[in-house]
Scaffold this motif. Structure first.
Motif, mmCIF file in Angstrom:
data_model
loop_
_atom_site.group_PDB
_atom_site.id
_atom_site.type_symbol
_atom_site.label_atom_id
_atom_site.label_comp_id
_atom_site.label_asym_id
_atom_site.label_seq_id
_atom_site.Cartn_x
_atom_site.Cartn_y
_atom_site.Cartn_z
ATOM 1 N N ILE A 120 0.729 -1.209 0.050
ATOM 2 C CA ILE A 120 -0.180 -0.017 0.091
ATOM 3 C C ILE A 120 0.966 1.259 0.048
ATOM 4 N N LEU B 166 -0.003 5.130 0.914
ATOM 5 C CA LEU B 166 -1.276 5.143 1.649
ATOM 6 C C LEU B 166 -0.943 4.917 2.891
ATOM 7 N N TYR B 167 0.185 4.249 3.329
ATOM 8 C CA TYR B 167 0.714 3.987 4.544
ATOM 9 C C TYR B 167 0.913 5.439 5.038
ATOM 10 N N PHE C 91 -0.301 8.150 4.439
ATOM 11 C CA PHE C 91 -1.456 8.851 4.579
ATOM 12 C C PHE C 91 -1.940 8.611 6.049
ATOM 13 N N GLY C 92 -2.182 7.191 6.324
ATOM 14 C CA GLY C 92 -2.622 6.741 7.387
ATOM 15 C C GLY C 92 -1.925 7.182 8.512
ATOM 16 N N SER D 102 -2.465 11.145 9.045
ATOM 17 C CA SER D 102 -4.098 11.280 9.793
ATOM 18 C C SER D 102 -3.883 11.008 11.075
ATOM 19 N N MET D 103 -3.011 10.140 11.881
ATOM 20 C CA MET D 103 -2.968 10.038 12.880
ATOM 21 C C MET D 103 -2.289 11.036 13.870
ATOM 22 N N VAL E 268 -2.664 14.031 13.736
ATOM 23 C CA VAL E 268 -3.796 15.009 14.072
ATOM 24 C C VAL E 268 -3.894 14.753 15.778
ATOM 25 N N ILE F 84 -7.386 18.047 8.389
ATOM 26 C CA ILE F 84 -8.489 17.093 7.587
ATOM 27 C C ILE F 84 -8.669 17.843 6.361
ATOM 28 N N LEU G 80 1.171 1.847 -6.092
ATOM 29 C CA LEU G 80 1.250 2.752 -4.854
ATOM 30 C C LEU G 80 2.476 2.542 -4.116
#
Lengths: 354, 165
Positions: free
Chosen positions: A122, A125-126, A128-129, A132-133, A135, A162, A182
């Motif tokens: 991925i 995307l990792y 991105f994950g 987003s943590m 925050v 966000i 990806l």
């Protein structure tokens, strides 16, 4: 069985993790120094020059100062969450380095060691994950401080991150349509002896760059710590090394996001205008890896300089302007870019001519 | 016990323990943090099943976006342990028990129906290439229908927020 794990693999990954973490810490340390020097040059001053030759020991002095400051935990705060906040900010900043290819591979002790901690399916995307943590570090810290201004700063940071994540994701989708993968490693390899992705996705890169500035809370988007409105922003109540963690996490984020931008759009460890395969024949695997990593660091240094240059040139946005830029300009622009990319790919695949 | 099994038990305890703490803890902010831990444990399970895309989407969407909004609301309304009513209604307790028991029944039935073997670490059904192809060939109609649903939800959100201004 538990013991059938490849011990050598664990050792080599562990060594790589230690190297990546240590180098991101050192780079972040000297980025704080570079920031003050660049600010000084732009403002016609000389900047820090007392500690060591040319002030080179200044980051160490700053770190020592932060360690020796009194540590205050407010009475009304919830203590566990108050400590968890900066720790989370630091943790998420460090974790993103895992999927970035720092070079191709090195050959030691008869083993080929890939210079990427984890080449997962991925890939991006990792990142991105984990981002987003990020925050939560800010939000938990700001809430645990039990202070209105901290809370307002934290809420601002969260809504800003966000909002800009959306445009960033859509800009990235257009890039993924071009590359068809990806995995960051595959993307870099595609760019090795071909055009860099920035040529194919100029608008996408521009949107991505703006969003990265916003995600890192850098000027002109540093609303979460707008001192004239919010005292100190989300870290008003923090002192000593816990404050240091927040400040440091910002610089590590800058470093890692520069590496991500370089890998996505600027060929990663590719050496421009040089045939990498031919050079590999000449110098051998290990030297090639060193040159590659050096090249990646040159690109990262350029982006870091860009971060500072913008910070000391542009004034800060107002909050409504920030939201308008994110939702009403960047997202439609990114959607347009995605549609355009899709149409161009269709035209190319079917060989239509006009 | 293999590493996979150890991980499975660890993640399961984390998920169930976290879910219990969501219900038990009196402070709403703590509840949300425990829910995030539960999401992470479930993502770990997805990775064990080699569904990496599902795992990361679960983290990005649920833990990364929706829970942030939950936190927003709780923090802005300043909900604390003291604002929680000390004794909830008796009927709530009965209703909860009945609903929980029904869900348990459904779960037990579902587990009885399943083949009983689980593919660990193999299988490519959760990888992004497979998933994308399946969504855009076999299930393209439900996929498009759900996108219409999303669009109407978005418009609804915009309309509701416009009314107040």
């Amino acid at each position: 069985m538990l013991l059938t794990v490849d011990l050598a693999l664990i050792i080599e990954k562990l060594a790589l993790i230690v190297v990546v973490v240590m180098s991101s810490l050192v780079v972040a340390m000297y980025t704080t120094f570079a920031e003050r020097k660049v600010a000084a040059v732009l403002q016609d001053r000389s900047g820090p020059n007392r500690a060591g030759p040319f002030g080179l020991l200044q980051p160490l002095a700053d770190g020592l100062k932060l360690f020796f400051k009194e540590e205050i935990i407010p009475n009304f705060s919830s203590k566990f969450l108050f400590i968890l906040g900066p720790s989370l900010a630091m943790l998420t900043a460090m974790m993103t380095g895992a999927v970035i290819p720092w070079g191709d591979k090195v050959h030691f002790f008869g083993r080929d060691i890939s210079l990427q901690i984890a080449d997962i399916n991925i890939g991006i995307l990792y990142v991105f994950g984990v981002v987003s943590m990020g925050v939560y570090g800010i939000m938990i810290g700001s809430w645990a401080s039990n202070n209105k201004y901290s809370l307002m700063g934290g809420l601002r940071a969260a809504s800003q991150i966000i909002s800009y994540e959306l445009a960033m994701g859509i800009a990235l989708i257009a890039l993924l349509m071009v590359t068809g993968t990806l995995s960051l490693k595959t993307m870099v390899n595609q760019q090795l002896d071909s055009y860099w992705n920035v040529v194919k996705q100029p608008l996408g890169f521009f949107i991505f760059l703006i969003c990265v500035f916003a995600e890192c809370n850098r000027t002109p988007f540093d609303l979460p710590e707008a001192e004239n409105e919010l005292i100190g922003g989300y870290h008003t109540e923090y002192s000593s090394m816990k404050l240091g963690f927040y400040l440091f996490a910002e610089y590590i984020n800058m470093f890692i996001s520069s590496a991500v931008m370089a890998s996505l759009f600027f060929g990663g460890y590719d050496i421009p205008l040089v045939n990498d395969a031919a050079l590999l024949e000449k110098v051998g695997t290990n030297w090639m890896a060193a040159i590659h990593a050096g090249m990646l660091f040159v690109k990262i240094a350029f982006f870091l300089f860009l971060f500072m240059w913008v910070r000391w040139t542009l004034p800060r946005f107002r909050y409504d302007q920030l939201m308008r830029l994110g939702w009403k300009i960047l997202i439609p622009l990114a959607l347009f870019n995605m549609l355009l990319t899709g149409a161009l790919i269709l035209v190319k695949q079917n060989g239509w001519s006009f | 016990m293999s590493v996979t099994q150890l991980l499975f038990w660890f993640l399961s305890f984390l998920a169930i323990g976290g879910a219990l703490m969501v219900v038990i803890s009196r402070n709403p902010v703590h509840s949300i943090l425990f829910l995030i831990i539960t999401f992470f444990a479930i993502s770990g399970h997805y990775i064990l099943l080699n569904a990496q895309f599902l795992a990361i989407v679960n983290i990005i969407v649920y833990a990364g976006a929706i829970m942030v909004l939950f936190l927003f609301v709780v923090m802005l309304m300043n909900l604390n342990a003291d604002t929680e009513p000390p004794h909830k209604s008796k009927y709530l307790l009965y209703g909860g028990t009945i609903a929980g028991a029904s869900l348990m029944l459904v779960l037990v039935a579902a587990i009885k129906q399943s083949s009983g073997t689980i593919e660990f670490k193999t299988g490519n059904i959760g990888l992004i290439n497979t998933l994308g192809k399946t969504l855009f060939t076999d299930y393209v109609f439900p996929f498009e229908i759900s996108s219409v649903l999303f669009l109407s939800a978005m418009i609804g959100a915009v309309v509701i927020s416009k009314k107040e201004a």
